[in-house]
Design a protein around this motif. Structure first.
Motif, short mmCIF file in Angstrom:
data_model
loop_
_atom_site.label_atom_id
_atom_site.label_comp_id
_atom_site.label_asym_id
_atom_site.label_seq_id
_atom_site.Cartn_x
_atom_site.Cartn_y
_atom_site.Cartn_z
N SER A 449 0.85 -1.19 0.00
CA SER A 449 0.00 0.00 0.00
C SER A 449 0.88 1.24 0.00
O SER A 449 1.92 1.29 0.65
CB SER A 449 -0.92 0.01 1.22
OG SER A 449 -0.19 0.00 2.43
N SER A 450 0.46 2.25 -0.77
CA SER A 450 1.21 3.50 -0.86
C SER A 450 0.31 4.55 -1.48
O SER A 450 -0.52 4.24 -2.34
CB SER A 450 2.46 3.33 -1.71
OG SER A 450 3.14 4.56 -1.87
N SER A 451 0.48 5.79 -1.06
CA SER A 451 -0.24 6.91 -1.69
C SER A 451 0.47 7.38 -2.95
O SER A 451 -0.06 8.19 -3.70
CB SER A 451 -0.36 8.07 -0.70
OG SER A 451 0.93 8.53 -0.31
N GLY A 452 1.68 6.86 -3.19
CA GLY A 452 2.44 7.21 -4.38
C GLY A 452 2.74 5.97 -5.20
O GLY A 452 1.90 5.07 -5.32
N LYS A 454 4.12 2.37 -6.08
CA LYS A 454 4.29 1.17 -5.28
C LYS A 454 5.60 0.48 -5.63
O LYS A 454 5.93 0.28 -6.79
CB LYS A 454 3.13 0.20 -5.52
CG LYS A 454 1.81 0.62 -4.89
CD LYS A 454 0.78 -0.49 -5.05
CE LYS A 454 -0.54 -0.11 -4.38
NZ LYS A 454 -1.54 -1.21 -4.48
N ALA A 479 6.80 7.99 -1.76
CA ALA A 479 5.83 8.08 -0.67
C ALA A 479 6.01 6.84 0.19
O ALA A 479 6.55 5.83 -0.28
CB ALA A 479 4.41 8.17 -1.22
N ASN A 481 5.73 3.34 1.66
CA ASN A 481 5.21 2.07 1.16
C ASN A 481 5.16 1.07 2.32
O ASN A 481 6.17 0.86 2.99
CB ASN A 481 6.14 1.48 0.08
CG ASN A 481 5.79 1.91 -1.32
OD1 ASN A 481 5.33 1.12 -2.12
ND2 ASN A 481 6.03 3.20 -1.62
#
Length: 826
Positions: A449-452, A454, A479, A481
């Motif tokens: 999971s990442s907002s940027g 992966k 971001a 991870n």
């Protein structure tokens, strides 16, 4: 019956079905269809010569009549077929299931797998990385070691490497009892032999129990497809299983083929015609049933109803799907098995999931296909697509984890590799497989999971801290991870530690944190920063978990945090343990049980045994040979107290070779070694045919470092007693004068001549040809070497031999340094 072929084909024609079984494992087989009479006993009578020999041990297989003569005390292979890993308990927290559609505690998976041929199936792995190294144990409940044929043997016991790996992951293992159709050599007399009685006893059943208990597996899959039976024979088969069930010592899974009338009539469901083979009134006959492949919605619905009426769970029924031919391209009515939003109808029986290996072009392709099979096209169990014709089994069955006790250690080993490292040091080159050395694979492969961007997790076979692989994270880091790895149930004590061994491409911040969640908030991660690495080698970071004493770790993850357009980090080991790393006692009484020549006077195979360390803190034992330069070469490992060394090569004319066996604890502490000397009683086979022969090369560093120095038979003349080159293409060629039969090459690198081991050749190959106009053929290829002397057994004929160097040192130093290049033969 419309569908009978799949279950019989693999067992009756096991060798033909395994199209990519390495040649080293295979041997000529008797086609089952041609077997018109019972084959001779699978195991010959034991003689002193057999007992003393150092021959390759194989997994056991028998006929009903020959298993009666089996005794582990007189079977020379029996000791090598024992699993020493107990079945581990598992946990499955529904709140941590990766896929929202998957259900915990309902339908399970039984997997019928052919790991190799019925006969000549090596007991403890082999020197070949080409193997079905299964790694999705978290979705499997039972594994059937599939095989058997009329021409080899009907009763097949699993080999210990598979049992070890399965049990380490909490998966039960069954052997196979296969009675083939008459068209494939089946004889109804074999079934009658199977159920013969002696008073109130069933002698064959007693032997099945003895084999399971001695070898350490859990039960038997009974596949009775031989026609010509009657109701009394069917009754005796049920009585045999009930007799064994009453002892509660060995389990049975029954295949939907024979009915109570004695006829072979596949029901494709649980019906009154076959239900007594599962439950007969108040008597429990078998633990589960594998339903044939042509099931229907109404048939499975009625099967569930009947199972409940019998007081049994519908999840003890495994509805079969056949993936031998088409793998994840097989058409399956998933909604009947696993209806959306409703309880599962039955469990799932997989027939031949090793299609992912058999159909693969190489190991990388196998890993892609295996991920597609188990977790779907996205290679992410949390984001499968149930509208896909094959959404992946993670879409339906929740993960289970055996990580329920400390210590827990993983090196991210898969049970195969191209080299073997110990503590980050290369101790063996060359390919191998041994599932006894497989670590518990990550529960979540892969959930990131990442907002940027992966990162991409992968199993990396180019480097390892321990074994043949490591976990690698690569990609653009822009971001945080979070990479979920393991579901666990690990209570934290005052002295609990979490340690990680990592390797980065440059010194400085690792940008990596350990992340743990606790049972009181299982989805919320607490992170602990690993800090910096001082260099580019493997470095250990130990974290104190005492601030969380009294809580229970529910998940272990990694978090990468920072900025890096080309982030690249390897994780070689992850461990959770209490106190300090344990140093076990040393094994004792290391004994050579037998030896056999591979090449007379030059190499031999060995059967070794030792007295195991008492207690349960030993993970496995490692076997080494001592080298003249003070280094050691890894020969293999096992949790057992006996090991087969496939090839021990003589170094030059040494009179004996010293072997060491050391215990490795469950926290990877190492004992002192037990040692023994293996004598060489014959003269070395052949001689060094390259000695003083004409040699040419791509170049030389100095006038006194020409190619002739690599064939002068000396390493003691100082720095000038070597061939050295700085050319971009680096090769050394020797003309042996005429074509010779060659048995091995020996290369003496920098440290063999007294220079730093950092100058030892890292990557190289050896090539041969019979005539100057012939193309070169590669007979040895080595990557990641670190030792000063390497030996490369071959069986070839050549006049011209060539050493090609692709990475000359362990560092960026560009010079190749070879003190001796030997070609041994006659």
């Amino acid at each position: 019956m419309l569908r009978r072929l799949p279950l019989l084909l693999s067992a009756a024609l096991a060798t033909a079905a395994l199209g990519v079984v390495p040649a080293a494992h295979a041997s000529p087989q008797v086609p089952a269809a041609s077997a018109a009479a019972p084959a001779p006993a699978a195991a010959p009578a034991v003689t002193a010569a057999v007992t003393a020999a150092g021959n390759q041990p194989y997994a056991s297989y028998w006929y009903p009549s020959t298993i009666l003569n089996w005794d582990p005390a007189t079977d020379p292979d029996a000791r090598f077929n024992r699993s020493r890993v107990p079945l581990q308990p598992r946990t499955s927290d529904p709140s941590l299931t990766a896929n929202p559609n998957a259900r915990a505690g309902e339908g399970k998976i039984a997997s019928l797998v052919s790991f190799g041929p019925t006969s000549n199936n090596p007991s403890q792995g082999s020197a070949d990385p080409n193997y079905y190294a299964f790694g999705y144990w978290q979705y499997v409940d039972k594994l059937v070691f599939w095989g058997g044929s009329a021409g080899e043997g009907l009763i097949l016991a699993p080999n210990p490497t598979v049992i070890d790996a399965a049990h380490r992951n909490g998966v039960k293992v069954y052997g196979t009892v296969f009675f083939p159709p008459t068209a494939y050599g089946g004889q109804i007399q074999w079934v009658r032999d199977f159920v013969q009685k002696s008073g109130n006893r069933y002698p064959v059943a007693d032997k099945l129990v003895q084999a399971a208990q001695y070898y350490g597996f859990d039960g038997w899959f009974i596949n009775q497809e031989t026609g010509g039976g009657d109701s009394s024979l069917a009754t005796e088969l049920r009585n045999l299983m009930q007799y064994t069930e009453a002892q509660r010592s060995t389990e049975f899974m029954w295949y939907d083929a024979m009915t109570t009338s004695g006829a072979v009539n596949w029901q494709n469901a649980l019906t009154p015609a076959n239900s007594p083979f599962l439950q007969n009134g108040s008597k429990r006959t078998s633990d589960s049933m594998f339903l044939n492949f042509n099931w229907t919605p109404s048939g499975l619905d009625s099967s569930r109803t009947l199972a409940r009426q019998l007081g049994r769970s519908e999840y003890e029924l495994y509805s079969g799907i056949d993936t031998e031919a088409n793998g994840y391209n097989t058409s399956v009515d998933w909604n009947t098995l696993f209806p959306a939003g409703q309880p599962h109808t039955t469990s799932l029986g997989l027939y031949r999931p090793e299609w992912t290996w058999k159909s693969a072009t190489d190991r990388a392709d196998f890993y892609v296909k295996d991920a597609r099979y188990w977790v779907g096209a996205n290679s992410d169990p949390s984001t499968t697509n149930t509208s896909d014709s094959w959404p992946g089994l993670a879409s339906y069955v929740a993960e289970s984890s055996p990580v329920t006790a400390k210590p827990f250690v993983t090196n991210f080993g898969t049970g195969q590799g191209d080299f073997y490292n110990s503590g980050g040091t290369r101790v063996a080159t060359g390919g191998w497989n041994n599932l006894s050395l497989q670590d518990v694979p990550p529960t979540y492969r892969w959930v990131v999971s990442s907002s940027g961007s992966k990162l991409t997790p992968s199993v990396d076979f180019t480097d390892a801290y321990q074994g043949g692989s490591s976990l690698r994270l690569t990609g653009t880091l822009d971001a945080p991870n979070t990479v979920r790895l393991y579901q666990t149930s690990l209570p934290v004590a005052a002295d609990t530690r979490l340690s990680m061994v990592v390797r980065t491409s440059a010194a400085g911040p690792t940008k990596l944190k350990a992340a743990v969640s606790f049972a009181d908030a299982p989805s919320s991660f607490t992170t602990l920063d690993l800090g910096d690495n001082s260099g580019t080698g493997w470095e250990q970071h130990t974290l104190d978990l005492s601030p969380y004493v009294g809580r229970t770790i529910a998940q272990i993850a990694l978090q990468a945090d920072g900025s890096d357009p080309a982030y690249d980090v390897r994780i070689g080991q992850l461990a959770v343990y209490d106190g300090t790393v344990d140093t076990p006692s040393a094994p004792s009484k290391l004994t050579v049980l037998g030896a056999s020549d591979v090449v007379a006077g030059s190499s031999q195979s060995l059967r070794l045994s030792w007295t195991a360390v008492p207690g349960g803190d030993v993970h496995h034992y490692e076997v080494y040979r001592r080298n003249a330069d003070g280094t050691r070469t890894f020969l293999g490992a096992t949790p057992n107290d006996a090991y087969f060394v496939g090839r021990l090569d003589r170094a030059g004319t040494e009179d004996s070779t010293t072997l060491d066996v050391e215990a490795v604890s469950t926290t990877y502490g190492r004992s002192a070694a037990a040692s023994t000397a293996v004598p060489w009683t014959a003269a070395p086979a052949g001689s060094n045919l390259a000695l003083n022969r004409p040699a040419t090369a791509s170049g030389q560093c100095n006038a006194n470092e020409g190619p002739a120095k690599a064939v002068n038979g000396s390493v003691n003349g100082g720095n000038s007693d070597k061939w050295c080159t700085l050319t971009s293409s680096k090769w050394l060629e020797v003309d042996l004068g005429s074509a010779h039969s060659l048995s091995k090459f020996v290369v003496k690198h920098a440290s063999a001549g007294g220079e730093s081991a950092s100058y030892n050749t890292r990557d190289f190959s050896i090539q041969v040809r019979a005539k100057a106009a012939d193309p070169w053929t590669t007979v040895a290829n080595v990557t990641g070497n670190t030792v000063g002397t390497t030996t490369h057994p071959v069986t070839t004929t050549a006049r011209y031999v060539r050493l090609v160097i692709t990475k000359p040192t362990q560092t960026t130093d560009p010079a190749a340094r070879i003190y001796e290049f030997e070609a041994w033969g006659k």
